[in-house]
Scaffold this active site. Sequence first.
Site, PDB file in Angstrom:
ATOM      1  N   LYS A  54       0.844  -1.201   0.000  1.00 60.43           N
ATOM      2  CA  LYS A  54       0.000   0.000   0.000  1.00 60.43           C
ATOM      3  C   LYS A  54       0.883   1.256   0.000  1.00 60.43           C
ATOM      4  CE  LYS A  54      -0.426  -0.206   5.057  1.00 60.43           C
ATOM      5  NZ  LYS A  54      -1.264  -0.734   6.165  1.00 60.43           N
ATOM      6  N   TYR A  85      16.568  30.194   8.653  1.00 60.53           N
ATOM      7  CA  TYR A  85      15.385  30.875   9.213  1.00 60.53           C
ATOM      8  C   TYR A  85      15.427  30.906  10.739  1.00 60.53           C
ATOM      9  CZ  TYR A  85      12.762  30.673   4.779  1.00 60.53           C
ATOM     10  OH  TYR A  85      12.329  30.844   3.502  1.00 60.53           O
TER      11      TYR A  85
HETATM   12  C1  LIG Z   1      -0.523  -1.681   6.915  1.00 58.67           C
HETATM   13  C2  LIG Z   1      -1.145  -2.984   7.263  1.00 58.67           C
HETATM   14  C3  LIG Z   1      -0.375  -4.153   7.292  1.00 58.67           C
HETATM   15  C4  LIG Z   1       1.133  -4.131   7.241  1.00 58.67           C
HETATM   16  O1  LIG Z   1       1.599  -3.672   8.491  1.00 58.67           O
HETATM   17  P1  LIG Z   1       3.138  -3.527   8.847  1.00 58.67           P
HETATM   18  O2  LIG Z   1       3.142  -3.083  10.264  1.00 58.67           O
HETATM   19  O3  LIG Z   1       3.687  -2.498   7.927  1.00 58.67           O
HETATM   20  O4  LIG Z   1       3.768  -4.857   8.643  1.00 58.67           O
HETATM   21  C5  LIG Z   1      -1.032  -5.364   7.435  1.00 58.67           C
HETATM   22  N1  LIG Z   1      -2.389  -5.416   7.586  1.00 58.67           N
HETATM   23  C6  LIG Z   1      -3.158  -4.294   7.590  1.00 58.67           C
HETATM   24  C7  LIG Z   1      -4.612  -4.422   7.792  1.00 58.67           C
HETATM   25  C8  LIG Z   1      -2.565  -3.051   7.454  1.00 58.67           C
HETATM   26  O5  LIG Z   1      -3.321  -1.948   7.490  1.00 58.67           O
END
Ligand SMILES: *Cc1c(COP(=O)(O)O)cnc(C)c1O
Length: 349
Positions: free
Chosen positions: A35, A244
């Site tokens: 994702k 800054y």
């Molecule tokens: C993002 C996510 C994962 C992966 O999690 P990590 O901590 O990055 O391994 C797995 N399952 C769901 C439902 C997620 O939202």
Amino acid sequence: MSTATLSIDLDAIAANWRALDSMSDPGTQTAAVVKADAYGLGADRVAKALAKAGARRFFVAVAEEGAVVRQALGPGPQISILAGHQPGDTDMIHDLDLTPMLNSIDQVTRHLESLPGHPFGIQLDTGMNRLGMEADEWAAVAEYVLAAAPELLMSHLACADEPGNPMNAQQLATFHALTDGTGIPRSLAATGGILLGHEYHFDLTRPGIGLYGGAPYADAYPVVRLSLPVIQTRIVEPGEIVGYGSTWIAEGHATVATLSGGYADGLPRTLSNRALLWDEDTPCPLIGRVSMDLITADISHLKQAPRALEIIGRHQGIDALADLAGTIGYEILTSLSARYTRRYTGSAA
Ligand SMILES: *Cc1c(COP(=O)(O)O)cnc(C)c1O
């Protein structure tokens, strides 16, 4: 060239997937979570490298991301949508053969009415209260849903990065209560859950951050290096300021390097006057405020001005940088700028 270079080691990603895969029994499948553009590293290239390493199942947050991964992988590998079957996604789910993880009774109805016979999974809430059907909703529709043969029942742990947190065992017990005896494949563990041990693995694990070299997977191979080009150097006199808000004041004569890369590129402003940049093995303190496109470093002790300095790499990984910035490795990765030149390395590149 005045944009920074982000090096992404696809072999390290593949090796991390194999190592996480080897932590569960051979009967447990290891998926890959890609994702958010594979946590900022490029879903297309990363998904291809993972498929080559043996991953057959991928998870993305939303259907549009599923389309990118399907384009990269072609037909065959399964691509699951964590947001489920949202209004307007039906054609994409059908045409690109995506598998929604349905998380409400509304979604179950939408899916079974619009795409009868199309594969789906079910997401159950076991206490995180973010996505998934609650126990009472599930009780109301379980018989009907199970008759339609979901291919996966899944849930997500809220505190898996803290092995001692009682929430883990509580969610595990709830998951058993909701799914025991269904005969349907089950999934509970992301990276943190894999590390909690076998009783959390079930039939399928879903690692994300561990593939990309982040905590809580401490033994991960590092995946990313970020090198910022030096675009100007100058000598400042004692008492002169840099950046800054005049937050850094020279105590003596100092050589200051200005580098391309700033908070618009995902380098948090909270790193101001904190992080180190590296010329090979020599640290150079980041001085002054991080600005939108630029960062300044004290290079007084270097024999000559370097062409670039590394801000993520061997000496300062994503989690070390995250600690300095007051955030987590996930946020450092997913904020990596679209402006960086991405350079893929490794035999899968
Ligand atoms: C993002 C996510 C994962 C992966 O999690 P990590 O901590 O990055 O391994 C797995 N399952 C769901 C439902 C997620 O939202």
